[in-house]
Design an enzyme around this catalytic site. Sequence first.
Site, PDB file in Angstrom:
ATOM      1  N   LYS A 113      16.866   5.753  21.913  1.00 16.06           N
ATOM      2  CA  LYS A 113      17.295   5.167  20.646  1.00 16.06           C
ATOM      3  C   LYS A 113      18.291   6.067  19.902  1.00 16.06           C
ATOM      4  O   LYS A 113      19.115   5.583  19.141  1.00 16.06           O
ATOM      5  CB  LYS A 113      16.088   4.917  19.733  1.00 16.06           C
ATOM      6  CG  LYS A 113      14.961   4.086  20.323  1.00 16.06           C
ATOM      7  CD  LYS A 113      15.368   2.651  20.568  1.00 16.06           C
ATOM      8  CE  LYS A 113      14.185   1.708  20.737  1.00 16.06           C
ATOM      9  NZ  LYS A 113      13.419   1.877  21.970  1.00 16.06           N
TER      10      LYS A 113
HETATM   11  C1  LIG Z   1      12.795   0.961  22.839  1.00 13.35           C
HETATM   12  C2  LIG Z   1      12.371   1.496  24.143  1.00 13.35           C
HETATM   13  C3  LIG Z   1      12.399   0.705  25.297  1.00 13.35           C
HETATM   14  C4  LIG Z   1      12.795  -0.756  25.265  1.00 13.35           C
HETATM   15  O1  LIG Z   1      14.154  -0.934  24.973  1.00 13.35           O
HETATM   16  P1  LIG Z   1      14.688  -2.345  24.463  1.00 13.35           P
HETATM   17  O2  LIG Z   1      16.112  -2.118  24.115  1.00 13.35           O
HETATM   18  O3  LIG Z   1      13.856  -2.694  23.260  1.00 13.35           O
HETATM   19  O4  LIG Z   1      14.496  -3.318  25.566  1.00 13.35           O
HETATM   20  C5  LIG Z   1      12.071   1.300  26.506  1.00 13.35           C
HETATM   21  N1  LIG Z   1      11.687   2.586  26.571  1.00 13.35           N
HETATM   22  C6  LIG Z   1      11.625   3.373  25.477  1.00 13.35           C
HETATM   23  C7  LIG Z   1      11.180   4.776  25.611  1.00 13.35           C
HETATM   24  C8  LIG Z   1      11.977   2.861  24.224  1.00 13.35           C
HETATM   25  O5  LIG Z   1      11.921   3.652  23.143  1.00 13.35           O
END
Ligand SMILES: *Cc1c(COP(=O)(O)O)cnc(C)c1O
Length: 497
Positions: A113
Amino acid sequence: MFYNSTRNSGVKVSSAEAITQGISAEGGLFVPESVPELTLDEIKAVGDMKYADRAAFVFSKFLTDFTEAEIHYCTDNAYSDRNFETESIAEIAHLFDGTYMLELWHGPTCAFKDMALQILPYFLTTSAKKINLDKKIVILVATSGDTGKAALEGFKDVEGTSILVFYPEDGVSPMQKRQMKTQEGGNVGVCAIKGNFDDCQNGVKAIFTDGDVKSALDKNGMMFSSANSINWGRLVPQIVYYVSAYAELVKDEEIALGEKINIVVPTGNFGNILAAYYAKHMGVPVNKLICASNINNVLTDFINTGVYDRNRQFHATVSPSMDILISSNLERLLYLMSGKNDAVINDWFGKLASEGKYEVTDDVKAKLKDEFCAGFCDDDQTKATIHDIYEKYSYTCDTHTAVAVKVYNDYKASTGDETKTVIASTASPYKFSAAVLEALEGGKSDIDEYAKVDRIAELSDIPVPAALADLKNKPERFSDVIGKSEQKGYVLNSLGL
Ligand SMILES: *Cc1c(COP(=O)(O)O)cnc(C)c1O
């Protein structure tokens, strides 16, 4: 480049407007009116740039209302070694022959993120200036654990903004909770919800589109925006690392220019894999996009059958950032796949809201099958996969990434597809230390969270990220817990309205 809304194709706004608004007034998501195309030579040239310039190049195609100087102001501030622990920003590790881990977790909160949330505050404040918006921007976030912390770090003490994060009380890992409760900054707030991620997200979406709340904010010189992947400013930075990874593999002579790759993405809200889809349609040669889910496998079923049905039990898993039954960004994909048909999107997503279920047309089903493959695995398989790749390749991965590895292994076994493959590695193993350690050692241990971190450090050769090591000594600042119907009141209260 202008942006339309998935629920009203007549909406046409600039990227600065799309980014500041977050979500369109009628509840739709903003999508670029066309997908800019890159030639193979342009993609190859990306390999010779540093990450910030790779990003600036991709952004110049989407954020056409930004000047070059504005884009570089954003990218140079976001993608520097002040914020990321590796110079390449998005590091590629070789797992086994022809299989590459795209490590997206070397930023300040140790999850992918950060790739978007380090830059979103710059996009937002720059956008607000561009459209002469003289309002305080209030960021509301629903998080399954990682977005919340990444958004808090991105927005802390950013002038002209404040941020409020909601997370499911029992739906995040201890490390994630601790990261959020100890958040620093004068413009931040964090609150737990008695409910799951979908409750948090539904609450936030409802507040965004609530007329009364909106006018109360307006009167007080404030406006909402979103740091969730419903915001285009969250999504576009994620396209960059797929273009970047391809260019990097070409440069390293791991693949030939033009050779197709598979991309595997551990998926929750469908943001990360949608970014890979955009990269493909911009011209990155991709064979299959492989969507990996945990036991909350609503997307696996959807891709395989064309029926989206959220009427099922919700499971709390060891990969909590994927514990989601309503994947918001699917709306963008379906809008594109249905030929920008806002009427069918209103129909399907209306049904999702009222009945929890919809079925797409045969045409869209065929397109889904053509571009995507999907699979899922449960917690035991996730842990077994962590153990397995540690034993075989001395590589320690987190629970979410392990889901992707397992689904990829299944895909490869059933199809025999030998296409070289990039797996999105979405979090540091230290963020999910309990499950990771249990997997590595083959049994639960009752030492505390920090002792687990130390133990993983002994077993793996990955240094403990400084940001996680520091947590131990930070005081907890936020301990509010509220019911899911209390979100609106809480927001108004926090803003003094
Ligand atoms: C948010 C997240 C996901 C999922 O990603 P999306 O974009 O919501 O599909 C997968 N792994 C981790 C560690 C995340 O923080």
